[in-house]
Design an enzyme around this catalytic site. Structure first.
Site, short mmCIF file in Angstrom:
data_model
loop_
_atom_site.label_atom_id
_atom_site.label_comp_id
_atom_site.label_asym_id
_atom_site.label_seq_id
_atom_site.Cartn_x
_atom_site.Cartn_y
_atom_site.Cartn_z
CB SER A 1 0.09 -4.87 2.24
OG SER A 1 0.69 -5.97 1.58
CB SER A 2 -2.35 -1.75 4.88
OG SER A 2 -3.02 -2.75 5.62
#
Length: 179
Positions: free
Chosen positions: A9-10
């Site tokens: 996600s990041s």
């Protein structure tokens, strides 16, 4: 051909464990990206992977939440793959759409992945609410110079011109002027 897809996600998260697992599973080509899985929008590597796979290929992820955190998106992805004659598999879960059991398990896990996302969002909103009550969380700092907007308006500039000069939207100018 086994085609892998890895996602975190990041930017601060690491794809390495997924890449190792996909290579060990036998993936010859692996698409990877660092972007949220709550939607398929903006996931260019997923789009490229779905375009790349051909009939009799196997689309492989380590876990289904790496592919999607939305039941609808997951079902649409699987439907698109099935339409191309491509199967779906997860290395860490008993998912293989070649079997009815694998398809059933995929649907069940998709529901849980979406449920987990919604719970996390609720906890986040609850935490923000409590932080606001304590006066700790005040939201994003103001980036617009309201005094400058009012000054330009008092000089007779039109709202559109003020927005252009300050590189903001017209709605921002209207809000700053209380209109």
């Amino acid at each position: 051909m086994k085609v892998g897809y890895a996602r975190v996600s990041s930017v601060g998260q690491n794809l390495e464990s997924q890449l190792v697992a996909l290579k060990e599973y036998g993936c010859e080509k692996i698409f990877q990206e660092k972007v949220s899985g709550t939607s398929t929008k903006g996931r260019e590597q997923l789009t490229q992977c779905l375009e790349f796979v051909r009939e009799s290929d196997e689309f492989v992820v380590t876990r289904i939440d790496r592919c999607s955190r939305s039941v609808l998106d997951l079902q649409l992805i699987v439907r698109e793959l099935e339409g191309k004659g491509v199967t779906f598999a997860a290395t860490e879960q008993s998912i293989d759409t070649k079997t009815p059991e694998g398809k059933c398990f995929l649907d069940m896990l998709g529901v849980f992945a979406e449920f987990e996302t919604r719970l996390r969002h609720e906890r986040q909103m609850e935490g923000i609410k409590k932080a606001k009550e304590r006066g700790v969380y005040k939201g994003r700092k103001q980036t617009v110079d309201v005094a400058k907007i009012r000054e330009l308006a008092s000089e007779g500039l039109m709202k559109t011109e003020i927005a252009k000069r300050l590189c903001v939207g017209r709605a921002t100018v209207y809000r700053a002027l209380g209109e």
